[in-house]
Design an enzyme around this catalytic site. Structure first.
Site, PDB file in Angstrom:
ATOM      1  N   LYS A  17       0.853  -1.194   0.000  1.00  0.00           N
ATOM      2  CA  LYS A  17       0.000   0.000   0.000  1.00  0.00           C
ATOM      3  C   LYS A  17       0.884   1.238   0.000  1.00  0.00           C
ATOM      4  CE  LYS A  17       0.929   1.228   4.453  1.00  0.00           C
ATOM      5  NZ  LYS A  17       1.636   2.488   4.851  1.00  0.00           N
ATOM      6  N   PRO A 101      10.146  -4.522   0.911  1.00  0.00           N
ATOM      7  CA  PRO A 101      11.169  -4.319   1.943  1.00  0.00           C
ATOM      8  C   PRO A 101      10.546  -4.219   3.323  1.00  0.00           C
ATOM      9  CG  PRO A 101      10.749  -2.263   0.800  1.00  0.00           C
ATOM     10  CD  PRO A 101       9.974  -3.322   0.060  1.00  0.00           C
ATOM     11  N   MET A 102      11.214  -4.789   4.312  1.00  0.00           N
ATOM     12  CA  MET A 102      10.740  -4.677   5.686  1.00  0.00           C
ATOM     13  C   MET A 102      11.018  -3.270   6.202  1.00  0.00           C
ATOM     14  SD  MET A 102      11.595  -8.388   7.383  1.00  0.00           S
ATOM     15  CE  MET A 102      13.296  -8.496   6.839  1.00  0.00           C
ATOM     16  N   GLY A 105       7.460   1.145   4.955  1.00  0.00           N
ATOM     17  CA  GLY A 105       6.251   1.947   4.887  1.00  0.00           C
ATOM     18  C   GLY A 105       5.260   1.472   3.850  1.00  0.00           C
ATOM     19  N   LEU A 106       5.528   0.297   3.262  1.00  0.00           N
ATOM     20  CA  LEU A 106       4.638  -0.257   2.230  1.00  0.00           C
ATOM     21  C   LEU A 106       3.630  -1.246   2.806  1.00  0.00           C
ATOM     22  CD1 LEU A 106       7.228  -0.858  -0.653  1.00  0.00           C
ATOM     23  CD2 LEU A 106       5.676   1.093  -0.355  1.00  0.00           C
ATOM     24  N   GLY A 109       4.574  -6.346   6.114  1.00  0.00           N
ATOM     25  CA  GLY A 109       4.293  -7.269   7.208  1.00  0.00           C
ATOM     26  C   GLY A 109       2.812  -7.391   7.485  1.00  0.00           C
ATOM     27  N   SER A 110       2.108  -6.263   7.476  1.00  0.00           N
ATOM     28  CA  SER A 110       0.667  -6.281   7.700  1.00  0.00           C
ATOM     29  C   SER A 110      -0.063  -7.013   6.580  1.00  0.00           C
ATOM     30  CB  SER A 110       0.135  -4.852   7.818  1.00  0.00           C
ATOM     31  OG  SER A 110       0.656  -4.215   8.966  1.00  0.00           O
ATOM     32  N   SER A 111       0.391  -6.796   5.349  1.00  0.00           N
ATOM     33  CA  SER A 111      -0.218  -7.485   4.214  1.00  0.00           C
ATOM     34  C   SER A 111       0.021  -8.993   4.305  1.00  0.00           C
ATOM     35  CB  SER A 111       0.342  -6.936   2.904  1.00  0.00           C
ATOM     36  OG  SER A 111      -0.321  -7.488   1.794  1.00  0.00           O
ATOM     37  N   ASP A 143      -2.506  -1.539  10.282  1.00  0.00           N
ATOM     38  CA  ASP A 143      -2.670  -1.614   8.831  1.00  0.00           C
ATOM     39  C   ASP A 143      -3.270  -2.936   8.364  1.00  0.00           C
ATOM     40  OD1 ASP A 143      -1.589   0.885   8.628  1.00  0.00           O
ATOM     41  OD2 ASP A 143       0.336   0.251   7.800  1.00  0.00           O
TER      42      ASP A 143
END
Length: 289
Positions: A17, A101-102, A105-106, A109-111, A143
């Protein structure tokens, strides 16, 4: 939907995201910040494969570098669903092909966590609604619910109060400037803007991308000069913005050729991707089929 377990294996895409807008409107007594944001899904993805086990165990096909097993959000998501199993022998082996990338801000991990929740709901035949899965996922991260619901959204509260929206779907150049950002450090910074006046979703959408901003950006640039330099570089071509608390930043382009031209130049300096904006998640498209 059938509540019988699915043999699998089940391979699903976990999308990233971008926060196209991020306003910090206050700070609660528990330390969490209230915000308003526009989440847009994009077609950058990890790929997760879930394989059914009959020994009740949750395993990884291989460890994720730098992430202890018990801290892995995929493992934690799977454990959250243990109480809903009708058969204690149901387990899973999780494999991930990691692209996102960990700490970028994308929302990777939540996805990943949301993908495991939705995938195991299907694999184990749990029959839980997306609303219930989002409630479960919120304990893993603010998120997670947007990825469970699988649609670009206007978010309020700590990010959990979601209203689906249909955004434009431009091409994005996404840059990772090679630093790791501490999200807690950004939110604890005394100079962080915490008093943005709340606006309505309608006003935000009416104003359009030219009026959108990220309240974390000045603090991120101050603390992380490489991000400030990358933003300055990308601003040569189009207005650029940090997503979340970074480290990734992005700019929008009207067509793929323009985005790839800039990405080719950025790739000489930074880890770079070209992505297309989405309004619905490829994970949900796959599960719907």
């Amino acid at each position: 939907m059938s509540n019988a377990p699915t043999p699998g294996p089940l391979t699903l895409l976990a999308p990233a995201k971008l926060n196209r807008l991020l306003h910090i409107t206050g700070r609660r007594e528990d330390g969490y910040h209230t915000l308003q944001t526009l989440f847009q899904l994009v077609d950058l993805t990890d790929s997760i494969t879930l394989t059914l086990r009959d020994d009740g165990e949750i395993t990884l096909s291989k460890p994720v570098e730098g992430v202890p097993f018990d801290d892995n959000l995929m493992v934690r998501a799977a454990r959250k669903l243990y109480p809903y199993r009708r058969d204690s022998r149901l387990g899973v082996t999780l494999a991930i092909d990691k692209c996102l990338p960990m700490g970028g801000g994308l929302g990777g991990g939540s996805s990943n966590a949301a993908t495991v929740l939705l995938g195991l709901n299907r694999l184990w035949g749990l029959g839980l609604s997306n609303e219930r899965l989002a409630d479960i996922g919120l304990a893993l991260g603010a998120d997670v619910p947007v990825f469970v619901h699988g649609h670009s959204a206007w978010a309020e509260g700590v990010g959990e109060r979601l209203t689906p929206v249909t955004l434009d779907t431009p091409w994005f150049v996404v840059i990772h400037p090679g630093v790791s950002v501490s999200t807690p450090a950004i939110f604890q910074d005394p100079e962080l803007t915490r008093a943005s006046r709340p606006i309505t979703m309608a006003r935000a959408l009416q104003g359009g991308a030219a009026t959108w901003r990220n309240d974390c950006e000045d603090t991120v640039k101050k603390r992380y000069p490489p991000i400030a330099c990358a933003l300055e570089w990308l601003e040569q071509f189009a207005p650029a913005r940090v997503t979340g608390t970074g480290a990734c930043l992005f700019a929008t382009f009207a067509n793929e050729d323009a985005a790839r031209s800039v990405a080719d130049q950025a790739g000489q300096r930074y880890k770079t991707w070209v992505a297309r904006g989405l309004n619905t998640s490829p994970l949900h498209d796959a599960l719907g089929r």
